[in-house]
Each structure stands twice: as structure tokens, then as C-alpha cells.
Design a protein around this motif. Structure first.
Motif, PDB file in Angstrom:
ATOM      1  N   GLN A   3       0.838  -1.187   0.000  1.00 47.07           N
ATOM      2  CA  GLN A   3       0.000   0.000   0.000  1.00 47.07           C
ATOM      3  C   GLN A   3       0.881   1.247   0.000  1.00 47.07           C
ATOM      4  N   LEU A   4       0.609   2.148  -0.925  1.00 45.13           N
ATOM      5  CA  LEU A   4       1.407   3.355  -1.076  1.00 45.13           C
ATOM      6  C   LEU A   4       0.506   4.576  -0.970  1.00 45.13           C
ATOM      7  N   VAL A   5       0.955   5.577  -0.228  1.00 46.78           N
ATOM      8  CA  VAL A   5       0.196   6.806  -0.042  1.00 46.78           C
ATOM      9  C   VAL A   5       1.120   7.991  -0.240  1.00 46.78           C
ATOM     10  N   GLU A   6       0.812   8.813  -1.249  1.00 47.49           N
ATOM     11  CA  GLU A   6       1.604  10.003  -1.516  1.00 47.49           C
ATOM     12  C   GLU A   6       1.072  11.188  -0.723  1.00 47.49           C
ATOM     13  N   SER A   7       1.960  12.129  -0.449  1.00 46.57           N
ATOM     14  CA  SER A   7       1.578  13.371   0.189  1.00 46.57           C
ATOM     15  C   SER A   7       2.582  14.447  -0.199  1.00 46.57           C
ATOM     16  N   GLY A   8       2.239  15.691   0.069  1.00 45.49           N
ATOM     17  CA  GLY A   8       3.158  16.790  -0.160  1.00 45.49           C
ATOM     18  C   GLY A   8       2.867  17.635  -1.381  1.00 45.49           C
ATOM     19  N   GLY A   9       1.890  17.248  -2.177  1.00 43.16           N
ATOM     20  CA  GLY A   9       1.549  18.039  -3.337  1.00 43.16           C
ATOM     21  C   GLY A   9       0.884  19.342  -2.947  1.00 43.16           C
ATOM     22  N   GLY A  10       0.759  20.230  -3.919  1.00 42.73           N
ATOM     23  CA  GLY A  10       0.139  21.508  -3.657  1.00 42.73           C
ATOM     24  C   GLY A  10       0.331  22.466  -4.802  1.00 42.73           C
ATOM     25  N   LEU A  11       0.033  23.723  -4.536  1.00 40.09           N
ATOM     26  CA  LEU A  11       0.146  24.797  -5.512  1.00 40.09           C
ATOM     27  C   LEU A  11       1.363  25.649  -5.191  1.00 40.09           C
ATOM     28  N   TYR A  32      11.589  -3.570  -2.846  1.00 40.39           N
ATOM     29  CA  TYR A  32      11.055  -2.985  -4.064  1.00 40.39           C
ATOM     30  C   TYR A  32      11.930  -1.880  -4.633  1.00 40.39           C
ATOM     31  N   VAL A  33      12.114  -1.941  -5.933  1.00 43.33           N
ATOM     32  CA  VAL A  33      12.563  -0.772  -6.670  1.00 43.33           C
ATOM     33  C   VAL A  33      11.379   0.189  -6.745  1.00 43.33           C
ATOM     34  N   MET A  34      11.629   1.456  -6.494  1.00 45.72           N
ATOM     35  CA  MET A  34      10.565   2.449  -6.437  1.00 45.72           C
ATOM     36  C   MET A  34      10.718   3.469  -7.553  1.00 45.72           C
ATOM     37  N   GLY A  35       9.590   3.973  -7.986  1.00 41.55           N
ATOM     38  CA  GLY A  35       9.595   4.990  -9.018  1.00 41.55           C
ATOM     39  C   GLY A  35       8.556   6.057  -8.772  1.00 41.55           C
ATOM     40  N   TRP A  36       8.806   7.209  -9.339  1.00 42.21           N
ATOM     41  CA  TRP A  36       7.826   8.287  -9.398  1.00 42.21           C
ATOM     42  C   TRP A  36       7.414   8.485 -10.847  1.00 42.21           C
ATOM     43  N   PHE A  37       6.129   8.589 -11.056  1.00 39.08           N
ATOM     44  CA  PHE A  37       5.558   8.873 -12.360  1.00 39.08           C
ATOM     45  C   PHE A  37       4.634  10.073 -12.229  1.00 39.08           C
ATOM     46  N   ARG A  38       4.300  10.656 -13.354  1.00 34.11           N
ATOM     47  CA  ARG A  38       3.349  11.764 -13.338  1.00 34.11           C
ATOM     48  C   ARG A  38       2.459  11.693 -14.565  1.00 34.11           C
ATOM     49  N   ALA A  92       1.032  18.218 -12.777  1.00 31.61           N
ATOM     50  CA  ALA A  92       0.543  16.871 -13.036  1.00 31.61           C
ATOM     51  C   ALA A  92       0.137  16.235 -11.717  1.00 31.61           C
ATOM     52  N   VAL A  93      -0.502  15.091 -11.818  1.00 33.50           N
ATOM     53  CA  VAL A  93      -0.686  14.229 -10.666  1.00 33.50           C
ATOM     54  C   VAL A  93       0.534  13.325 -10.584  1.00 33.50           C
ATOM     55  N   TYR A  94       1.163  13.297  -9.433  1.00 34.27           N
ATOM     56  CA  TYR A  94       2.369  12.509  -9.239  1.00 34.27           C
ATOM     57  C   TYR A  94       2.048  11.245  -8.462  1.00 34.27           C
ATOM     58  N   TYR A  95       2.546  10.126  -8.959  1.00 30.56           N
ATOM     59  CA  TYR A  95       2.304   8.827  -8.364  1.00 30.56           C
ATOM     60  C   TYR A  95       3.617   8.160  -7.984  1.00 30.56           C
ATOM     61  N   CYS A  96       3.644   7.508  -6.851  1.00 28.33           N
ATOM     62  CA  CYS A  96       4.750   6.618  -6.561  1.00 28.33           C
ATOM     63  C   CYS A  96       4.312   5.191  -6.857  1.00 28.33           C
ATOM     64  N   ALA A  97       5.276   4.344  -7.149  1.00 32.54           N
ATOM     65  CA  ALA A  97       4.968   2.989  -7.559  1.00 32.54           C
ATOM     66  C   ALA A  97       6.092   2.055  -7.151  1.00 32.54           C
ATOM     67  N   GLY A 117      -1.960   9.096  -5.822  1.00 36.12           N
ATOM     68  CA  GLY A 117      -1.486  10.278  -6.500  1.00 36.12           C
ATOM     69  C   GLY A 117      -1.669  11.536  -5.668  1.00 36.12           C
ATOM     70  N   THR A 118      -0.819  12.504  -5.921  1.00 39.29           N
ATOM     71  CA  THR A 118      -0.919  13.802  -5.283  1.00 39.29           C
ATOM     72  C   THR A 118      -0.748  14.882  -6.344  1.00 39.29           C
ATOM     73  N   GLN A 119      -1.607  15.884  -6.303  1.00 38.47           N
ATOM     74  CA  GLN A 119      -1.623  16.916  -7.330  1.00 38.47           C
ATOM     75  C   GLN A 119      -0.534  17.941  -7.084  1.00 38.47           C
TER      76      GLN A 119
END
Length: 124
Positions: A3-11, A32-38, A92-97, A117-119
Motif C-alpha cells: 500500500q502506497l500513499v503520496e503526500s506533499g503536493g500543492g500549488l 522494491y525498486v521504487m519509481g515516481w511517475f506523473r 501533473a498528478v504525481y504517483y509513486c509505484a 497520487g498527489t496533485q
């Protein structure tokens, strides 16, 4: 599998900085190898950054190299994305995976677990 939960996004304004965090559940985060996508509106999901299991190797999309830094703290089950010198095109919406692959992986379809995802919105 995790289970993955992103945080920290904003304007933020162009030129500003933002740090994203991705908190993982379970006791096997270091496996796990981890990645960020958007993903921006009307665009396909794209690779942003990746990091190996121990954090010893990282890689970045050309569009963010030199501005973004991916890191991980396996003791805290957390991966980070430090974003500096943000541009409007970073919006973008940023996702970790997470992937079971044993090396850096740039293909989204190789990642089996995704956060919600976090905006991130960068204004000009």
C-alpha cells in the motif's frame, strides 16, 4: 502487494520547490525498486525518477534531471521526491509505484503497486 500513499503536493509558483513523500505499508519495502511517475491532463503517464532497493542508484527523466532528486529511507518505509526550480510544465498528478524488478525500471506496466497520487500545480 504494498500500500502506497503520496503526500506533499500543492500549488506553487514557478521557480519554487516542493517535496513529495510516499509512505509504504508492510515490512518488505526495501525489496522494491521504487519509481515516481506523473500524468498531466490529456497526457500519458510518464516516468519521472527511479531508485534501486538500497538507494544506491537513481535515474531521472531528461525533463527533470538536475531539478528533481529521488531518495528513500527504508527504515521509515518512505520514498521522497524533492522538486526544485519547478516549471508550469511540471503540473501533473504525481504517483509513486513499486516493482519487483531487480533494477531500475522505466516502464509503467512493470510496476504492480501504485499510490492514489498527489496533485502538483505550478503557476506562472
Amino acid at each position: 502487494q504494498v500500500q502506497l500513499v503520496e503526500s506533499g503536493g500543492g500549488l506553487v509558483q514557478a521557480g519554487g520547490s516542493l517535496r513529495l513523500s510516499c509512505a509504504a505499508s508492510g515490512r518488505t519495502f526495501s525489496y522494491y525498486v521504487m519509481g515516481w511517475f506523473r500524468q498531466a491532463p490529456g497526457k500519458e503517464r510518464e516516468f519521472v525518477a527511479g531508485i534501486t532497493r538500497s538507494g544506491g542508484r537513481t535515474d531521472y527523466a531528461d525533463s527533470v534531471r538536475g531539478r528533481f532528486t529521488i531518495s528513500r529511507d527504508n527504515a521509515k518505509n518512505t520514498v521522497y521526491l524533492q522538486m526544485n526550480s519547478l516549471k508550469p510544465e511540471d503540473t501533473a498528478v504525481y504517483y509513486c509505484a513499486a516493482t519487483d524488478d531487480y533494477g531500475l525500471e522505466y516502464r509503467a506496466d512493470r510496476y504492480h503497486s501504485w499510490g492514489q497520487g498527489t496533485q502538483v500545480t505550478v503557476s506562472s
